[in-house]
Scaffold this active site. Structure first.
Site, mmCIF file in Angstrom:
data_model
loop_
_atom_site.group_PDB
_atom_site.id
_atom_site.type_symbol
_atom_site.label_atom_id
_atom_site.label_comp_id
_atom_site.label_asym_id
_atom_site.label_seq_id
_atom_site.Cartn_x
_atom_site.Cartn_y
_atom_site.Cartn_z
ATOM 1 N N ASP A 1 -51.512 -43.019 20.815
ATOM 2 C CA ASP A 1 -50.232 -42.922 21.517
ATOM 3 C C ASP A 1 -49.946 -44.056 22.496
ATOM 4 O O ASP A 1 -49.045 -43.951 23.310
ATOM 5 C CB ASP A 1 -50.171 -41.578 22.261
ATOM 6 C CG ASP A 1 -48.756 -41.197 22.670
ATOM 7 O OD1 ASP A 1 -47.827 -41.575 21.950
ATOM 8 O OD2 ASP A 1 -48.595 -40.544 23.706
ATOM 9 N N CYS B 1 -40.766 -26.242 6.444
ATOM 10 C CA CYS B 1 -39.867 -25.650 7.438
ATOM 11 C C CYS B 1 -38.881 -24.674 6.806
ATOM 12 O O CYS B 1 -38.442 -23.721 7.456
ATOM 13 C CB CYS B 1 -39.094 -26.744 8.172
ATOM 14 S SG CYS B 1 -40.061 -27.631 9.417
ATOM 15 N N CYS C 1 -35.712 -22.359 8.429
ATOM 16 C CA CYS C 1 -35.950 -22.041 9.848
ATOM 17 C C CYS C 1 -35.307 -23.089 10.765
ATOM 18 O O CYS C 1 -35.395 -24.291 10.521
ATOM 19 C CB CYS C 1 -37.454 -21.976 10.112
ATOM 20 S SG CYS C 1 -37.884 -21.630 11.842
ATOM 21 N N CYS D 1 -36.842 -24.122 16.304
ATOM 22 C CA CYS D 1 -37.068 -25.206 17.266
ATOM 23 C C CYS D 1 -35.758 -25.839 17.706
ATOM 24 O O CYS D 1 -35.607 -26.247 18.864
ATOM 25 C CB CYS D 1 -38.004 -26.258 16.673
ATOM 26 S SG CYS D 1 -37.393 -27.073 15.171
ATOM 27 N N CYS E 1 -33.877 -25.652 21.977
ATOM 28 C CA CYS E 1 -33.732 -26.801 22.867
ATOM 29 C C CYS E 1 -32.672 -26.557 23.935
ATOM 30 O O CYS E 1 -31.498 -26.319 23.609
ATOM 31 C CB CYS E 1 -33.380 -28.047 22.062
ATOM 32 S SG CYS E 1 -33.187 -29.527 23.085
ATOM 33 N N CYS F 1 -33.355 -35.328 25.546
ATOM 34 C CA CYS F 1 -34.623 -34.601 25.495
ATOM 35 C C CYS F 1 -35.228 -34.495 26.892
ATOM 36 O O CYS F 1 -35.375 -35.497 27.597
ATOM 37 C CB CYS F 1 -35.589 -35.306 24.552
ATOM 38 S SG CYS F 1 -37.256 -34.613 24.545
ATOM 39 N N CYS G 1 -41.448 -30.829 28.362
ATOM 40 C CA CYS G 1 -40.792 -29.604 27.903
ATOM 41 C C CYS G 1 -41.524 -29.112 26.662
ATOM 42 O O CYS G 1 -41.895 -29.905 25.793
ATOM 43 C CB CYS G 1 -39.328 -29.884 27.590
ATOM 44 S SG CYS G 1 -38.403 -28.453 26.977
ATOM 45 N N CYS H 1 -39.285 -26.421 22.159
ATOM 46 C CA CYS H 1 -39.218 -26.513 20.696
ATOM 47 C C CYS H 1 -40.589 -26.274 20.062
ATOM 48 O O CYS H 1 -40.696 -25.677 18.985
ATOM 49 C CB CYS H 1 -38.636 -27.855 20.258
ATOM 50 S SG CYS H 1 -39.622 -29.318 20.669
ATOM 51 N N CYS I 1 -41.950 -22.614 17.375
ATOM 52 C CA CYS I 1 -42.333 -22.777 15.963
ATOM 53 C C CYS I 1 -43.140 -21.579 15.458
ATOM 54 O O CYS I 1 -44.208 -21.266 16.002
ATOM 55 C CB CYS I 1 -43.141 -24.060 15.785
ATOM 56 S SG CYS I 1 -43.614 -24.370 14.056
#
Length: 347
Positions: free
Chosen positions: A137, A191, A194, A197, A201, A217, A244, A247, A251
């Site tokens: 990252d 997914c 669905c 998520c 938000c 976001c 946050c 989302c 799931c």
């Protein structure tokens, strides 16, 4: 090595022993769609103030350019699943809600150490000529597309990685290597219809499924965004002062979430919904002391206290008015602006 399949099995076993929940392999060039998707993301301005995403499009869009000699990418997932309901802190409006991943030690340090140990094992088991590079990252590596290409999971509609085996509470790390290892098949999307998520938000940051506008976001706004946050978005932040989880927590695949193997991901007592009044009073020295070893330290006292003041303004608790009032003349313009906004809201 004469039996690459047998060696790969031992590699996966070693990765699990190091604390990772899954280990899969792909090629650096197995994500041809990333360049076009990134170009659209930047063209729409969805990256906000994250200028490095535009500046390094060539690397982030084509990981093969990052290190042309690499033949394989070992993708790894490490679980940080919370022990309790991650949304419980959001309901305590006079306390701060900190994203699950940031409630204790900095995951960059923990994951990178595991990656380096695995990389050293890889060299010891193969050859001194084996070359490796580890990433977690902090480099222009498209971890999530590579993870999907390697079969760790798929990028859900919230753009984060999701797995049928361990949900979406995971950190990703990668080991690029000159070894030509057997690859795994990519993971298809599961997914379906669905939209949990997307509807979860608070700021409607998803213009469409699988697309995210960082400018809306809360994770971006509270961590990456410098200066005052747009007035229309401030009330939507609630008491979220760093990151946050809405989302992610929504799931349904989290019913398969795997417990974190490292206790250093468990929330510190003082970071599990800390009182906003205490956080607002932090000066620079106190901020650095409280958040030593935490990813929160990276954003600095001013941006953090700015976030705290927005939360105070959203708290509907008049008792916090004096706390905000004391910061209306703060040396940092963003903090002073947020303090005045909080006072107005509470009045």
């Amino acid at each position: 090595m004469t039996d690459l399949a047998e060696f790969k099995a031992r590699l996966v076993q070693q990765a699990i022993a190091e604390g990772f929940v899954s280990c899969r392999i792909c090629r650096p060039w197995d994500v041809p769609e990333v360049a076009d998707r990134l170009a659209v993301f930047v063209e729409h301005g969805f990256h906000g103030q994250m200028g490095w995403m535009a500046e390094r499009q060539n690397w982030r869009g084509d990981p093969a350019q990052l290190w042309p000699e690499a033949k394989s990418v070992i993708m790894l997932a490490e679980s940080y699943t919370p022990d309790e309901n991650p949304m419980a802190a959001v309901a305590r409006t006079d306390h701060g809600a900190i994203s699950v991943y940031a409630r204790n030690k900095d995951y960059h340090d923990l994951v990178k150490k595991r990656l380096k140990r695995l990389a050293r094992w890889l060299i010891a088991e193969t050859s001194a000529q084996t070359e490796v590079k580890v990433f977690v990252d902090t480099a222009p590596v498209p971890e999530k597309p590579l993870a999907q290409a390697a079969g760790l999971g798929w990028q859900g509609k919230h753009t984060n990685l999701v797995s049928r085996d361990f949900g979406n509470w995971v950190f990703l790390g990668s080991v690029f290597t000159t070894l030509d290892l057997p690859v795994d098949p990519p993971e298809p999307d599961h997914c379906g219809s669905c939209r949990s998520c997307l509807t979860a938000c608070p700021t409607d940051a998803f213009p469409a499924p699988y697309q995210m506008d960082a400018r809306r976001c809360i994770s971006y706004l509270t961590i990456e965004h410098k200066g005052p946050i747009d007035a229309e978005l401030r009330p939507l932040l609630g008491n979220r002062i760093y990151g946050c989880d809405d989302c992610l927590a929504a799931c349904p695949w989290n019913k398969f979430a795997v417990a974190a193997s490292d206790m250093r991901y468990a929330a510190r007592d003082d970071l599990d919904a800390p009182p906003l009044a205490d956080l607002a009073r932090l000066d620079d020295a106190a901020f650095r002391s409280v958040f030593s070893g935490s990813p929160i330290k990276r954003i600095g006292r001013d941006r953090f206290v700015r976030n705290v003041l927005y939360a105070i303004g959203n708290s509907e608790n008049p008792a916090l008015t004096q706390v905000a009032q004391a910061l209306c003349d703060d040396d940092d313009p963003s903090v002073a602006d947020a303090a005045k906004w909080a006072v107005d809201r509470l009045s």
